[in-house]
Structure formats: C-alpha cells, structure tokens
Design an enzyme around this catalytic site. Structure first.
Site, PDB file in Angstrom:
ATOM      1  N   LYS A   1     -56.330  37.500 -71.313  1.00  0.00           N
ATOM      2  CA  LYS A   1     -56.038  38.195 -72.656  1.00  0.00           C
ATOM      3  C   LYS A   1     -56.394  39.841 -72.343  1.00  0.00           C
ATOM      4  O   LYS A   1     -57.597  40.062 -72.285  1.00  0.00           O
ATOM      5  CB  LYS A   1     -56.223  37.408 -74.045  1.00  0.00           C
ATOM      6  CG  LYS A   1     -55.711  38.109 -75.163  1.00  0.00           C
ATOM      7  CD  LYS A   1     -56.252  37.164 -76.322  1.00  0.00           C
ATOM      8  CE  LYS A   1     -56.033  37.813 -77.719  1.00  0.00           C
ATOM      9  NZ  LYS A   1     -56.511  37.140 -78.755  1.00  0.00           N
TER      10      LYS A   1
ATOM     11  N   HIS B   1     -55.851  42.270 -75.268  1.00  0.00           N
ATOM     12  CA  HIS B   1     -55.860  42.803 -76.429  1.00  0.00           C
ATOM     13  C   HIS B   1     -56.586  41.743 -77.191  1.00  0.00           C
ATOM     14  O   HIS B   1     -57.167  41.022 -77.047  1.00  0.00           O
ATOM     15  CB  HIS B   1     -54.470  42.766 -76.978  1.00  0.00           C
ATOM     16  CG  HIS B   1     -53.700  41.324 -77.210  1.00  0.00           C
ATOM     17  ND1 HIS B   1     -53.001  40.795 -76.008  1.00  0.00           N
ATOM     18  CD2 HIS B   1     -53.208  40.705 -78.240  1.00  0.00           C
ATOM     19  CE1 HIS B   1     -52.557  39.746 -76.368  1.00  0.00           C
ATOM     20  NE2 HIS B   1     -52.737  39.816 -77.877  1.00  0.00           N
TER      21      HIS B   1
END
Length: 241
Positions: free
Chosen positions: A117, A119
């Site tokens: 991920k 963000h």
C-alpha cells in the site's frame, strides 16, 4: 448427515474429520488435482464460508497451537499468528480470536498484502505490527509444494527480524514432493528449521472416516474408496521420516 459408530468420539482428528465432512470441505470420490494426480479425496478450504464454520476452524487451530506450546514444541511467548494472503487471512484472524477468548492466550494476528500500500498508513502487512525478535506462528490450509511459505518468509524478514517458530496446517496430505521421496512438509521443515504440524493428516482422515456412517447406517467409505486410498498413498505417499 454423517454419524459414527461411537468409537473415538473425543479424538481431535475424529472430530475434525467429521467437521470437514459436514462442512463439505472434504469429499471422497475420484478427483483430478492441479498436479495431475488422480486422488480419492479432495479438500476445499473455500467451503468454510460462514461465521460458524470459520469460528470452529479457528478453534481447532487454537487447540493444536496451545497443545504445541504446552509440550514445548512452540515457545510460550508467541506474539502473533501470521496467515499468508488470501486463504490464510481468515485462518489467522479466527485462530487469534480463539486463542484469546477461549484459551486465555492474548495474541495478535498479521497478514500480508498482495501489493504494498502506497497511501494512508502504507506498508505490506495488516494487523499486529512486526518487530525484531517477535515470535510468529504461521497458519495455512493444505501444503502442496510449500510455495506460500517460501514466498512469505522473505517478506516477513524484510519487514522485521522476526522468528517464525512453526507452521500449523489443517491437513497434511503426506504426499511426496515432485522429484523427492520427502513430503512438502518434511522439505519445508528441513529448509527452514522450524516444525510443521497439522490438525489432521490424510491417514488419520481415512482412519476416522472408516468408523463413520451415513444417516441410514451405511458405511461412509465404500470398499472401493478405501482401496483407492491405499493405492494412492502407496504410490504418492512419503516414505521418509
């Protein structure tokens, strides 16, 4: 409906085999596996598809893990249960819940993301954060070639210098790896130097199922299926210890 003849009802392996059958996660017949082998049985972990089933499955894992800790195979200070995505996610979560609530062993759960991920909080893992020195138990359903383990260990080590103390499977098929007389379980134990255990192995499944009956009193396993199982294990079963 699956019944039994009254013997070995308290056996963990017997109860788990009955659970597999009632969940339709275990079927007997004639199946072509991904490996191309013709198998007299088939295990489908996708059949654990509701809250009741996955909760009971987690309890079976927790019972085995508690026993392994009690006998000294696993250390007492395990801090998280790791399940490789995707199939291992509900296994890790349900096992951690069962260990904490039913076995009074507070423990975390962790699983990996298929893609990191980039963000928000970011990262490659979800759940209990990994840190150097943390002791981790892995859980998975069925090991065929050990691919999930070989992919997971480097990811875990890249995140933190954790110690994977062992792996618990639902079922050990006890089959030879391709090109070897050793099973995938035995190969992983030698390669990574941690114990691999299962709730049940295939020989225990057939032993338990042989004592069970259909609701009408007929034998659950036909003579043909039992003979096919014996031939299959004689041909593909691991003969090393």
């Amino acid at each position: 409906m699956v019944a039994d003849n009254g013997q070995h009802q308290t056996s963990l392996q017997h109860r788990f085999t009955q659970f597999l059958l009632q969940s339709e996660a275990l079927k007997f017949g004639d199946f072509t596996l991904k490996s191309g082998r013709q198998s007299p049985y088939f295990i489908n972990a996708g059949a654990f598809d509701d809250g009741a089933k996955i909760a009971l499955l987690g309890e079976f894992y927790a019972t085995v893990i508690e026993g392994l800790i009690s006998e000294g195979t696993f250390p007492k200070d395990v801090e998280t249960v790791f399940g490789p995505a995707y199939k291992g996610i509900p296994l890790a979560v349900s096992t951690a819940i069962a260990l904490t609530s039913a076995h009074h062993m507070p423990i975390g759960y962790t699983f990996d993301r298929k893609e990191k991920k980039d963000h928000g909080d970011g990262g490659s893992f979800v759940g209990t954060p990994l840190r150097d020195g943390m002791k981790v138990v892995m859980v998975d359903d069925v090991m065929t070639a050990g691919t999930a383990v070989r992919e997971s260990i480097p990811k875990l080590k890249a995140e933190a210098d954790v110690e994977v103390v062992g792996l618990v499977l639902a079922v050990d098929r006890m089959e030879q790896s391709k090109g070897s007389e050793a099973s995938a379980v035995q190969t992983i134990e030698r390669e990574f130097s941690f114990p691999v255990r299962s709730i049940v192995n295939v020989r225990q499944i057939f032993q338990a199922a042989a004592e069970m009956q259909h609701g009408d009193g007929s034998a659950l396993l036909s003579a043909d299926i039992q003979q096919a199982a014996e031939k299959y294990l004689a041909r593909y079963g691991s003969h090393t210890v």
